[in-house]
Design a protein around this motif. Structure first.
Motif, PDB file in Angstrom:
ATOM      1  N   LEU A  36       0.664  -1.282  -0.055  1.00 21.83           N
ATOM      2  CA  LEU A  36       0.057   0.064   0.143  1.00 21.83           C
ATOM      3  C   LEU A  36       0.779   1.160  -0.049  1.00 21.83           C
ATOM      4  CD1 LEU A  36      -2.730   1.270   0.342  1.00 21.83           C
ATOM      5  CD2 LEU A  36      -2.633   1.082   2.602  1.00 21.83           C
ATOM      6  N   PHE A  37       0.391   2.153  -0.883  1.00 22.13           N
ATOM      7  CA  PHE A  37       1.441   3.407  -0.974  1.00 22.13           C
ATOM      8  C   PHE A  37       0.530   4.540  -0.471  1.00 22.13           C
ATOM      9  CE2 PHE A  37       2.560   0.307  -4.246  1.00 22.13           C
ATOM     10  CZ  PHE A  37       3.921   0.175  -3.940  1.00 22.13           C
ATOM     11  N   THR A  38      -0.651   4.910  -0.661  1.00 26.50           N
ATOM     12  CA  THR A  38      -1.432   5.861  -0.227  1.00 26.50           C
ATOM     13  C   THR A  38      -2.743   5.503   0.118  1.00 26.50           C
ATOM     14  OG1 THR A  38      -2.449   6.467  -2.575  1.00 26.50           O
ATOM     15  CG2 THR A  38      -0.460   7.774  -1.817  1.00 26.50           C
ATOM     16  N   GLY A  39      -3.614   5.944   0.900  1.00 26.27           N
ATOM     17  CA  GLY A  39      -5.018   5.669   1.321  1.00 26.27           C
ATOM     18  C   GLY A  39      -4.821   4.317   2.433  1.00 26.27           C
ATOM     19  N   SER A  40      -5.973   3.578   2.263  1.00 29.59           N
ATOM     20  CA  SER A  40      -6.101   2.281   3.136  1.00 29.59           C
ATOM     21  C   SER A  40      -6.844   1.476   2.447  1.00 29.59           C
ATOM     22  CB  SER A  40      -6.815   2.831   4.485  1.00 29.59           C
ATOM     23  OG  SER A  40      -8.294   3.252   4.395  1.00 29.59           O
ATOM     24  N   ILE A  41      -6.413   0.110   2.850  1.00 28.76           N
ATOM     25  CA  ILE A  41      -7.129  -0.835   2.284  1.00 28.76           C
ATOM     26  C   ILE A  41      -7.497  -2.087   3.238  1.00 28.76           C
ATOM     27  CG2 ILE A  41      -6.315  -0.696  -0.244  1.00 28.76           C
ATOM     28  CD1 ILE A  41      -3.975  -2.748   0.317  1.00 28.76           C
TER      29      ILE A  41
ATOM     30  N   MET B 171      -4.738  -2.222   6.326  1.00 25.23           N
ATOM     31  CA  MET B 171      -3.310  -1.784   6.143  1.00 25.23           C
ATOM     32  C   MET B 171      -3.181  -0.169   5.928  1.00 25.23           C
ATOM     33  SD  MET B 171      -2.145  -4.548   3.163  1.00 25.23           S
ATOM     34  CE  MET B 171      -0.537  -3.736   2.839  1.00 25.23           C
ATOM     35  N   ARG B 172      -2.079   0.298   6.381  1.00 27.95           N
ATOM     36  CA  ARG B 172      -1.961   1.846   6.273  1.00 27.95           C
ATOM     37  C   ARG B 172      -0.974   1.917   5.216  1.00 27.95           C
ATOM     38  NH1 ARG B 172      -0.653   2.972  12.434  1.00 27.95           N
ATOM     39  NH2 ARG B 172       0.765   1.237  12.220  1.00 27.95           N
ATOM     40  N   PRO B 173      -0.478   3.137   4.649  1.00 28.02           N
ATOM     41  CA  PRO B 173       0.534   3.488   3.870  1.00 28.02           C
ATOM     42  C   PRO B 173       1.890   2.941   4.134  1.00 28.02           C
ATOM     43  CG  PRO B 173      -1.174   5.423   4.041  1.00 28.02           C
ATOM     44  CD  PRO B 173      -1.426   4.380   5.234  1.00 28.02           C
ATOM     45  N   ARG B 174       2.485   2.752   3.212  1.00 30.31           N
ATOM     46  CA  ARG B 174       3.917   2.052   3.398  1.00 30.31           C
ATOM     47  C   ARG B 174       4.142   1.085   4.005  1.00 30.31           C
ATOM     48  NH1 ARG B 174       8.212   6.177   2.320  1.00 30.31           N
ATOM     49  NH2 ARG B 174       7.045   7.734   0.911  1.00 30.31           N
ATOM     50  N   GLU B 175       2.914   0.130   4.236  1.00 29.31           N
ATOM     51  CA  GLU B 175       2.882  -1.197   4.463  1.00 29.31           C
ATOM     52  C   GLU B 175       3.014  -2.075   3.375  1.00 29.31           C
ATOM     53  OE1 GLU B 175       1.345  -0.694   9.040  1.00 29.31           O
ATOM     54  OE2 GLU B 175       0.106  -1.469   7.596  1.00 29.31           O
ATOM     55  N   LYS B 176       3.264  -3.438   3.746  1.00 27.48           N
ATOM     56  CA  LYS B 176       3.345  -4.500   2.774  1.00 27.48           C
ATOM     57  C   LYS B 176       2.841  -5.942   3.623  1.00 27.48           C
ATOM     58  CE  LYS B 176       6.761  -6.406   0.791  1.00 27.48           C
ATOM     59  NZ  LYS B 176       8.079  -6.633  -0.215  1.00 27.48           N
ATOM     60  N   VAL B 177       1.959  -6.592   3.252  1.00 30.55           N
ATOM     61  CA  VAL B 177       1.474  -7.804   3.794  1.00 30.55           C
ATOM     62  C   VAL B 177       2.035  -8.869   2.684  1.00 30.55           C
ATOM     63  CG1 VAL B 177      -0.436  -9.317   4.416  1.00 30.55           C
ATOM     64  CG2 VAL B 177      -0.279  -7.032   5.156  1.00 30.55           C
ATOM     65  N   THR B 178       2.880  -9.760   3.461  1.00 33.40           N
ATOM     66  CA  THR B 178       3.191 -11.034   2.432  1.00 33.40           C
ATOM     67  C   THR B 178       2.534 -12.309   3.130  1.00 33.40           C
ATOM     68  OG1 THR B 178       5.284  -9.986   2.194  1.00 33.40           O
ATOM     69  CG2 THR B 178       5.299 -12.317   1.682  1.00 33.40           C
TER      70      THR B 178
ATOM     71  N   GLU C  52      -1.198 -20.696   6.564  1.00 38.16           N
ATOM     72  CA  GLU C  52      -0.732 -19.613   5.772  1.00 38.16           C
ATOM     73  C   GLU C  52       0.319 -18.874   6.771  1.00 38.16           C
ATOM     74  OE1 GLU C  52      -3.605 -18.338   2.388  1.00 38.16           O
ATOM     75  OE2 GLU C  52      -3.951 -17.377   4.666  1.00 38.16           O
ATOM     76  N   THR C  53       1.512 -18.260   6.137  1.00 37.53           N
ATOM     77  CA  THR C  53       2.276 -17.653   7.134  1.00 37.53           C
ATOM     78  C   THR C  53       2.014 -15.973   6.594  1.00 37.53           C
ATOM     79  OG1 THR C  53       4.092 -19.196   7.296  1.00 37.53           O
ATOM     80  CG2 THR C  53       4.595 -17.064   7.664  1.00 37.53           C
ATOM     81  N   VAL C  54       1.662 -15.201   7.442  1.00 34.87           N
ATOM     82  CA  VAL C  54       1.358 -13.778   7.199  1.00 34.87           C
ATOM     83  C   VAL C  54       2.427 -12.963   7.969  1.00 34.87           C
ATOM     84  CG1 VAL C  54      -0.334 -11.864   7.337  1.00 34.87           C
ATOM     85  CG2 VAL C  54      -1.076 -14.360   6.906  1.00 34.87           C
ATOM     86  N   SER C  55       2.986 -12.184   7.117  1.00 33.99           N
ATOM     87  CA  SER C  55       3.969 -11.189   7.673  1.00 33.99           C
ATOM     88  C   SER C  55       3.802  -9.613   7.179  1.00 33.99           C
ATOM     89  CB  SER C  55       5.254 -11.581   7.352  1.00 33.99           C
ATOM     90  OG  SER C  55       5.480 -11.579   5.941  1.00 33.99           O
ATOM     91  N   LEU C  56       4.215  -8.778   8.193  1.00 34.72           N
ATOM     92  CA  LEU C  56       3.886  -7.271   7.782  1.00 34.72           C
ATOM     93  C   LEU C  56       5.395  -6.778   7.891  1.00 34.72           C
ATOM     94  CD1 LEU C  56       1.983  -4.890   7.467  1.00 34.72           C
ATOM     95  CD2 LEU C  56       2.251  -4.785  10.083  1.00 34.72           C
TER      96      LEU C  56
END
Length: 359
Positions: free
Chosen positions: A218-223, A237-244, A264-268
């Motif tokens: 995520l780069f801008t906004g929220s999802i 998710m907030r901006p500049r975050e990545k969920v793998t 599943e393995t979830v990481s932030l």
């Protein structure tokens, strides 16, 4: 485009040869972005076919069509596109070959029906489908004004009600989304493994079925992110975050763990900003760069296959889970393989577009 209209007209009048059918199929794939307005077909589907070239009749048919389009999709952009197709339908190539045609855009839409029809079920909804071949990228302008950039080997589809009744998208592969905000109608992007709910934002979603990970950046906004295997878990998710989300693949021939025991393995993480070119590693593909951060060799191979339209085979599965970190920009696939050999003790042979990795 003139050649496309010529071949479509010949197909419509049942005068097309087998060789011309193959040519038409290739042209339609190459210029598929010019045929995304399924609303045009929906608007004119019930209009009658006329077989006359009288200029007054052409003008009357154009007026009838514009009224039909206005009732279905009154957006200015669609009316402008309608005028462009009307001009194409009146080309000399089209008039030369079509025996029976619908005046102006009515004829164009009816001809489009012949290659859109195979994408429909018997009574199912009408879908726009965009495929990006390996080694290519595609930019898609959605009816609501949102823009999607598709990476190599990706597929995107949305139905005829997009932006009217819903904003639902199906994605297989990787895409960068610049979504127009609409609080009353959030966009839902489904990949089969994850669903992303969007109001208005920019984000990158990577979900190739052959890869071992799904990445949402995520780069801008929220999802809002949910996993198909655990739909009750909602990740905001907030901006500049990545969920793998790591996916389990059985590639060794050894029986996989039962589905009940699979997890599943979830990481932030934080998205990685590259100060050299003021870009993010997660969207480096848009600048024709490849960036790997502790990626499995099999995922690197999948990336190379998509970018360079080649096939990579592992003769020994021991290499598939080796982690790779590196950045590549102007190198060819063989140059990248040679660079990987500097840190990984493997051998490789190649034949045409095929590369074989072995000990």
């Amino acid at each position: 485009m003139n050649r496309i209209w010529e071949l479509l007209a010949k197909k419509f009048s049942h005068e097309i040869t087998e060789q011309e059918l193959h040519e038409l199929d290739g042209l339609l794939k190459a210029y598929q972005h010019d045929f995304q307005q399924s609303e045009i077909l929906h608007a004119v589907y019930g209009l009658e076919v006329v077989a006359q070239e009288d200029e007054d009749a052409l003008k009357r048919s154009e007026m009838r069509l514009k009224k039909a389009l206005a009732a279905q999709a009154p957006a200015p952009a669609e009316v402008e596109e309608a005028d462009e197709v009307i001009m194409a339908a009146k080309s000399s190539h089209f008039k030369r070959y079509a025996k029976f045609y619908i005046a102006g855009l009515v004829n164009a839409a009816a001809i489009i029906f012949f290659f859109i029809l195979p994408q429909l079920g018997a009574n199912g909804p009408l879908y726009n489908k965009i495929n990006t071949e390996r080694g290519a990228k595609t930019t898609v302008h959605l009816p609501d004004g949102s823009v999607v950039t598709l990476n190599s080997g990706s597929r995107l589809s949305y139905n005829k009600d997009f932006g009217v009744k819903n904003r639902e998208i199906r994605l297989e592969g990787e895409a960068y989304f610049d979504v127009v905000k609409n609080p009353g109608m959030p966009m839902i992007v489904s990949t089969g493994s994850v669903d992303v709910k969007v109001l208005g934002t920019t984000f990158n979603l990577k979900a190739y079925p052959e890869d071992s990970v799904v990445e949402t950046s995520l780069f801008t906004g929220s999802i809002q992110l949910t996993s198909a295997k655990d739909p009750e878990r909602v990740i905001m998710m907030r901006p500049r975050e990545k969920v793998t989300i790591s996916q389990q693949h059985d590639l060794s021939g050894i029986p996989a763990v039962s589905k009940e025991k699979q997890r599943e393995t979830v990481s932030l993480q934080q998205v990685m900003f590259n100060q050299t070119d003021s870009s993010f590693d997660e969207t480096a593909w848009m600048k024709n760069k490849l960036v790997f951060k502790a990626a499995r060799f099999r995922d690197v191979a999948n990336e190379l296959q998509r970018k360079f339209n080649t096939d990579i085979y592992f003769n020994d599965p021991v290499f598939q889970d080796i982690r790779i970190t590196g950045t590549f920009s102007d190198e060819s696939v063989h140059e990248i393989i040679l660079e990987l050999q500097q840190t990984i003790p493997f051998q490789y042979t190649s034949s045409g577009h095929k590369i074989y990795i072995s000990q």
